[in-house]
Design an enzyme around this catalytic site. Structure first.
Site, PDB file in Angstrom:
ATOM      1  N   GLY A 143     -12.601   3.620   9.977  1.00 46.92           N
ATOM      2  CA  GLY A 143     -12.615   2.554   9.944  1.00 46.92           C
ATOM      3  C   GLY A 143     -10.644   1.634  10.082  1.00 46.92           C
ATOM      4  O   GLY A 143     -10.517   0.623   9.256  1.00 46.92           O
ATOM      5  N   GLY A 144     -10.356   2.034   9.855  1.00 45.63           N
ATOM      6  CA  GLY A 144      -8.681   2.143  10.592  1.00 45.63           C
ATOM      7  C   GLY A 144      -7.870   1.573   8.886  1.00 45.63           C
ATOM      8  O   GLY A 144      -6.860   0.457   8.135  1.00 45.63           O
ATOM      9  N   SER A 230     -10.181   8.432  14.206  1.00 44.04           N
ATOM     10  CA  SER A 230      -9.863   7.688  14.202  1.00 44.04           C
ATOM     11  C   SER A 230      -9.102   7.540  12.831  1.00 44.04           C
ATOM     12  O   SER A 230      -7.592   8.626  12.590  1.00 44.04           O
ATOM     13  CB  SER A 230     -10.611   5.938  14.558  1.00 44.04           C
ATOM     14  OG  SER A 230      -9.782   5.426  14.587  1.00 44.04           O
TER      15      SER A 230
END
Length: 583
Positions: A143-144, A230
């Protein structure tokens, strides 16, 4: 902070926009089950049995609330509870700014939601584990580092099929997870309070809780694997680099992670040009002391941010992963991996998807157009494919080949690399999922977790019935490799290729994951490099000179001033025109 992190957020929330994973309940199984009663250090806890038969405990606190005087401090121990805790409902997400990924829940973008009392774990285990000692896999969501929560992921199938205990951790995100300000350091009550990477400290506290309590759920505290995708993979990297995390885990899996970080001076606004550094936030708030900063309501804190870069309502650009000299070394994050003396040198799996960038480009108006308001089609398929492929290669060069080679040179050889190539999405009228997404960012997650739920209503087109057997076979294979690695640090799967260490051959080896109709799982030799990247881009006849320049400019935005950009720019644009075979 940088385009790489921002694009990563866009991809995660794009998937979640359609997803039913968020807030998933277990239907009729959402009742406390006596067989799940356990005792942890804080007290007794009871969970539920999921529809698939896994035992699950939700929103189990691993640390105290981070509100008020605990904001921007190292996490404090979670208080105990006098009565049995019923852990059948997901807890609130950590305070964050909403984006378009929340609209399916009826929540508008740009709102502050969640809680500062959010440091909880969701736990999944096979039944009857009271007297067992299973490998533990701790998942760190993406989610960055500005968005996301644990209930987006259901680990029931992974726990059941691979006989492992899976823990999913929530952690502070955005401005509450990463914030560097001298007033906060001066107010430190404990040494770790002087950090700026509070989210990293949260994850360390979560691992500490696992070490102390996971045996009650059938897990082996001496066999813990951290894994994430990520920004979750980025956080795995930070835990590998953090001296405070030493001994808390024994293997690590980095899925599409990165090795980037910013300095304290950049995060505070004393150097560089990052958007929303702490000095700018504090000035807009009229706050200069630690007490004043901690007293600001979360809504006002986010209102003080410059949201001009809130592209389409997707993400907020704030500094994160800060070299604070406390949770992380003050040197560049990648530098820690140059020697086994400067990072937690456990066995590591690291990999990317072949078409990472297609998930991001699918939502860009300059790259795609819509038919009938919702069907997405590339404007120029050759340019779309080329741009996505080159930027995806660059992701891999920086995050796999360069880092693995650095570790090998420093004496760490227990590194296993992979690339995920599954791209058998179907069609919806004129929308071709194979062409639009390919093997996109995050598409390996459903295969690892054994749940083909990723794009919500679009899943029936992405994961068609005709590919079910091949997909399930590949998913079982990946799950077995991941779980065997969690057991002994050596990824293996009966009947499948032996997974070589990255440096086992001259130019690097990796395992390519694909279904049998596309060549199956196989070993591939040959590391990628900037030199090969430049060579191929110069000679790629799918793109004209203008498009070639656009790809190079995109490279610049992703490299944000790294010397590597100069090599690519000079090699592609300053040399004679393309010659040789088609790219």
């Amino acid at each position: 902070m940088n385009r790489e992190a921002n694009a990563e957020v866009w991809g995660v929330v794009m998937a979640a926009r359609f997803s039913r994973l968020i807030g998933r309940s277990s239907g009729n199984s959402d009742l406390a089950a006596p067989a799940t009663e356990r005792t942890v250090h804080q007290g007794d806890v009871i969970g539920l049995v999921t529809d698939g038969g896994a035992h699950s405990w939700r929103a189990v606190p691993y640390a105290a609330s981070t509100a008020g005087p605990n904001r921007w401090r190292a996490p404090r121990p979670a208080p105990g509870w006098p009565d049995r805790r019923v852990a059948i409902e997901f807890g609130p997400r950590c305070a964050q700014l909403t984006n378009q990924g929340d609209q399916d829940e009826g929540i508008e973008p740009g709102l502050v939601v969640g809680s500062e009392d959010c440091l909880t774990l969701d736990i999944y285990a096979p039944p009857d584990t009271r007297h067992r000692s299973l490998p533990v896999m701790v998942w760190i969501h993406g989610g960055g580092n500005v968005w996301g929560r644990s209930c987006q992921y259901d680990a029931s199938n992974l726990a059941l099929s691979q006989d492992v205990v899976v823990v999913i951790a929530q952690y502070r995100v955005g401005l509450l997870g990463w914030f560097a300000h001298p007033a906060l350091r001066e107010s430190a009550r404990e040494p770790d309070d002087a950090a700026a990477c509070f989210a990293t400290l949260d994850l360390i506290a979560a691992l500490g809780w696992v070490a102390d309590n996971i045996a009650s759920f059938g897990g082996d505290p001496d066999c813990v694997t951290i894994f994430g995708e990520s920004s979750g993979g980025h956080n795995v990297v930070t835990l590998l680099a953090s001296p405070l995390a030493a001994g808390l885990f024994h293997r690590a899996i980095i899925q599409s992670g990165v090795f980037d970080s910013v300095t304290l001076a950049e995060a505070e606004g004393r150097d560089g040009n990052l958007l929303n550094p702490s000095a700018a936030i504090a000035e807009r708030l009229g706050a200069s002391t630690a007490d004043e900063l901690r007293a600001v309501p979360v809504e006002q804190l986010y209102a003080a941010c410059d949201t001009e870069n809130l592209s389409g309502g997707w993400f907020l650009d704030v500094p994160r992963v800060i070299r604070d000299g406390v949770a992380l070394p003050s040197t560049p994050l990648l530098d820690a991996f140059a020697s086994t003396d400067t990072f937690n040198a456990v066995p590591i799996i690291m990999g990317t998807t072949r078409d990472e960038m297609k998930l991001f480009y699918a939502g860009q108006d300059e790259m795609t157009r819509k038919r009938f308001g919702s069907l997405v089609i590339a404007r120029d398929q050759d340019f779309y494919d080329a741009k996505a492929r080159y930027l995806s290669r660059l992701w891999r060069i920086q995050s796999i080949d360069a880092s693995a080679a650095l570790m090998a040179a420093g004496g760490h050889h227990d590194v296993f690399a992979y690339r995920f190539d599954w791209d058998d999405g179907g069609r919806l009228l004129g929308m071709d999922f194979k062409q639009l997404f390919g093997a996109a960012h995050g598409f390996d997650i459903p295969f690892v977790f054994g749940r083909f739920e990723h794009l919500g209503d679009a899943d029936r087109f992405l994961f068609q019935r005709r590919t079910r057997k091949d997909r399930e076979r590949l998913s079982r294979t990946m799950g077995r490799y991941w779980a065997s690695f969690a057991r002994d640090g050596k990824p293996s799967c009966p009947g499948q290729p032996t997974w070589p260490r990255y440096g086992a051959r001259d130019e690097g080896s990796y395992l390519l994951f694909d279904t049998d109709n596309d060549g199956g799982v196989r070993v591939v030799d040959g590391a990628d490099s900037v030199e090969r990247y430049v060579h191929d881009l110069r000679r790629d006849r799918r793109v004209d000179e203008h498009q070639r320049r656009l790809i190079v400019e995109e490279t610049d935005r992703w490299m944000f001033g790294r010397p590597i950009y100069d090599d690519i720019k000079s090699g592609v644009l300053d040399e004679p025109g393309p010659t040789g075979p088609t790219g």
